[in-house]
Enzyme design. Structure first.
Site, PDB file in Angstrom:
ATOM      1  N   CYS A  63      43.042  38.381  30.972  1.00  0.00           N
ATOM      2  CA  CYS A  63      44.310  38.198  31.691  1.00  0.00           C
ATOM      3  C   CYS A  63      45.356  37.475  30.822  1.00  0.00           C
ATOM      4  O   CYS A  63      45.659  37.938  29.736  1.00  0.00           O
ATOM      5  CB  CYS A  63      44.006  37.447  32.982  1.00  0.00           C
ATOM      6  SG  CYS A  63      45.163  37.749  34.292  1.00  0.00           S
ATOM      7  N   HIS A  74      39.693  39.972  35.206  1.00  0.00           N
ATOM      8  CA  HIS A  74      39.724  38.514  35.075  1.00  0.00           C
ATOM      9  C   HIS A  74      38.410  37.860  35.476  1.00  0.00           C
ATOM     10  O   HIS A  74      37.430  38.525  35.817  1.00  0.00           O
ATOM     11  CB  HIS A  74      40.912  37.928  35.853  1.00  0.00           C
ATOM     12  CG  HIS A  74      40.906  38.203  37.320  1.00  0.00           C
ATOM     13  ND1 HIS A  74      42.048  38.590  37.972  1.00  0.00           N
ATOM     14  CD2 HIS A  74      39.934  38.158  38.263  1.00  0.00           C
ATOM     15  CE1 HIS A  74      41.770  38.758  39.261  1.00  0.00           C
ATOM     16  NE2 HIS A  74      40.502  38.496  39.467  1.00  0.00           N
TER      17      HIS A  74
END
Ligand SMILES: [Zn+2]
Lengths: 405, 225
Positions: free
Chosen positions: B88, B182
């Site tokens: 991310c 993520h």
């Protein structure tokens, strides 16, 4: 107000009541949100006209909205209009407001709708409990929410509005400090993971004991109005909290509810007696029966909620049941399970329920916690003691629905 | 001793990213590997470690994390071969530039030849990437669109979701793995976690079974249906 507007509002109110009734009869939920949506199409200013002349208290924040709103309602005494089913967006507000015409209104408000609801209801008091990560796939970022709260409070033109705010949550303080007359509550707030970096300058906030500050000068407010210790002191008056519901977080919720009621001149001694008597709120903390088991149902929707709820568990080796879903109302992303301090459950055996029981089991496995994945709950072995069931939103409703008092 | 280091969890730890460190640590510990898991706070210096982990974060914290890393020993340690898993915002920080607060360009660490601009819309949802014939499953939630320069390999090709640009996800250099999936992506994908761990300890690993095996099978089933 123009005549046509009044007429339009009246038509809308009748339409909502009808739809509420029909949807209840056809068994589609409690009817409140469906009814509210119909009404909002007919009259966008409906909330404004429905709250005019009434005393309104709003409650918002990531955790404790429903419980705190219930405490405001109970503590106020008499008849209070409220959205007790937790339908906390405008449609739900309209549905609640048309159902009864009481002078007193207590509404819980979804965090993302606070600004609009301030404008439409022009409340006497708004209670800001806390802000932490929750349903990030829907709400995205928590600092962004704090920023939106701050802007909304900054532009709100009613100088009589009183903001009752949690002085121990830096994100809440960041939002509420723009109001000169903020009523600061010093209540225990253990979840600080979302406020380690300063909302003003992004540097590290030092959290020391019961205080916090940043090098940029942003710090815990000093003019505290309500302080919760062994006793609760609101504006110099001392009352004793003896809640029937468990948990330090409920003492924090009660403090903020009572402070809000003090702001609208309710007698504290009587209010606290009524709040102390609440045993459960929409099934939360209730003791229920299911398949020969005695269950205590605990709602926990996000990391801070789970952390608070885990702290209420009995200090023994009893079994704990945890149920996790990831449906629309829960948020589709269960990544947050890794932000929950499940390590506190070492020494207990944890039974994993719900649509996402394998996500939960994986989290527990990596945390070295004894777990059992329950694919077929009809074969659950009998438990001798009351079992604590921790569940997120839709999973909690499933367990509430399948168990009996 | 193998040291696994989570960098600035206060800034880059929004989406359960701590799960990545926990998964590598636990899968090493169960194999009897001498391992420790540490995290670096805002006022700490970056220590020597075999594997660094970078998570996701909001705009302001992402900017601060980039600044802190820029003035630390992190860059030279990575150039010297330390392993990194970046997800991310972490993925964006290692590149040349990324965007924060609207379209303001911000300088990254320049460790990988990639740039991230603001995507047309936020990418939120399940992400599945084909990596060397295996499926990598997870969840993405970001506003970036990442472009790799000619010399940089993607981690994999997108099967579901958006990743860098709806075609490719993340990047892979000899000591860096980066993905838009993520947080607990290493926890959910035991094969990927073990591949990284094997590189870090420089040895083949004994197979182990864990709850993650069943979760991985379930997510693959759901995401490829
Ligand atoms: Zn600051």
């Amino acid at each position: 107000m123009a005549k046509s507007t009044i007429l339009r509002d009246r038509v809308a109110a009748v339409a909502i009541r009808t739809v509420n009734r029909v949807s209840r009869m056809t068994g589609r939920g409690s009817g409140t949100v469906i009814g509210g949506r119909v009404g909002m199409k007919i009259a966008p200013d409906l909330v404004t006209s429905l709250t005019r002349g009434r005393t309104v208290i709003l409650v918002s924040g990531t955790n404790g909205k429903t419980t705190t709103t219930s405490m405001v309602v109970a503590g106020w005494g008499g008849s209070v209009t409220t959205n007790e089913t937790g339908a906390n967006m405008p449609a739900g507000h309209v549905a609640a407001l048309v159902e009864s015409k009481n002078d007193h209104v207590a509404l819980e408000v979804d965090e993302a709708w606070l600004g609009d609801t301030l404008t439409s209801t022009r409340p006497h008091v708004v209670v800001l409990l806390n802000l932490s990560r929750d349903q990030l796939d829907r709400a995205n970022e928590v600092r962004h929410l704090a920023e939106r709260w701050r802007k909304a409070l900054e532009v709100h033109d009613d100088t009589n509005l009183l903001v009752v705010a949690n002085a121990n949550d830096p994100l809440v303080v960041y939002a509420a400090e723009v109001r000169a007359n903020a009523v600061w509550c010093d209540v225990p707030t253990t979840w600080i993971a979302d406020a380690l970096s300063c909302p003003k300058c992004t540097l590290a906030i030092s959290h020391v004991g019961n205080s916090w500050h940043c090098t940029c000068g942003f710090a815990k407010p000093v003019a505290l109005t309500a302080i919760l210790g062994d006793e609760l002191v609101i504006d110099g008056a001392t009352v004793t909290l003896e809640l029937s519901m468990p948990g330090e977080f409920n003492r924090s919720n009660a403090t903020m509810a009572l402070t809000a009621l003090h702001c609208v001149d309710i007698d504290l001694d009587e209010a606290v007696r009524r709040v102390n008597a609440i045993h459960s709120v929409v099934g939360r903390f209730s003791v229920r029966r299911w398949n020969g088991h005695t269950l205590r149902l605990l709602l926990a929707k996000n990391p801070s909620g789970f952390a608070a709820m885990l702290a209420t568990l009995p200090d023994d080796d009893s079994d704990v049941w945890v149920a996790i879903n990831a449906r629309v109302a829960d948020g589709h992303d269960p990544s947050w399970l890794y932000d929950v301090p499940f390590e506190l459950l070492r020494g207990h055996r944890v039974y994993c329920f719900g649509d996402r029981r394998l996500d939960l089991a994986t989290r527990l496995d990596y945390g070295q916690i004894d777990y059992v994945v329950v694919d077929d709950d009809s074969s659950m072995p009998a438990s001798k003691d009351t079992v604590s069931v921790l569940a997120n939103y839709t999973a909690f409703n499933d367990w509430l629905g399948r168990s009996v008092p | 001793m193998t040291t696994i280091c989570i960098l600035y969890p206060e800034l880059l730890g929004t989406y359960g990213d701590g799960g990545n460190g926990l998964a590598v640590y636990e899968r090493a510990r169960r194999r009897g590997i001498d391992v420790e898991l540490i995290s670096v706070g805002l006022n700490d210096t970056v220590p020597d470690a075999s594997l660094y982990l970078l998570g996701g974060g909001e705009d302001g914290p992402q900017r601060l994390a980039a600044d802190l890393l820029r003035t630390s020993s992190f860059g030279s340690r990575v150039r010297d071969g330390a392993y990194v898993v970046a997800v991310c915002a972490g993925l964006q920080i290692l590149g040349l530039t990324f965007c924060v607060e609207g379209d303001d360009e911000y300088e990254g660490l320049g460790l990988v030849d990639v740039v991230t601009s603001r995507g047309e819309r936020r990418s939120v949802g399940e992400l599945a990437t084909r990596v060397d014939g295996q499926l990598l499953v997870g969840f993405e939630n970001h506003g970036g669109r990442t472009t790799l320069s000619g010399g940089v390999n993607a981690l994999g090709t997108v099967v579901k979701g958006r990743g860098n640009d709806a075609k490719l996800d993340g990047y892979r250099t000899k000591n860096i793995w980066a993905t838009y999936a993520h947080g607990p992506v290493l926890a959910m994908n035991p094969w990927f976690c073990d591949e990284i761990l094997a590189s870090v300890v420089g040895a083949e690993l004994d197979p182990i079974t864990s709850a993650a095996d069943l979760l991985y099978q379930e997510r693959c089933r759901v995401l490829s249906s």
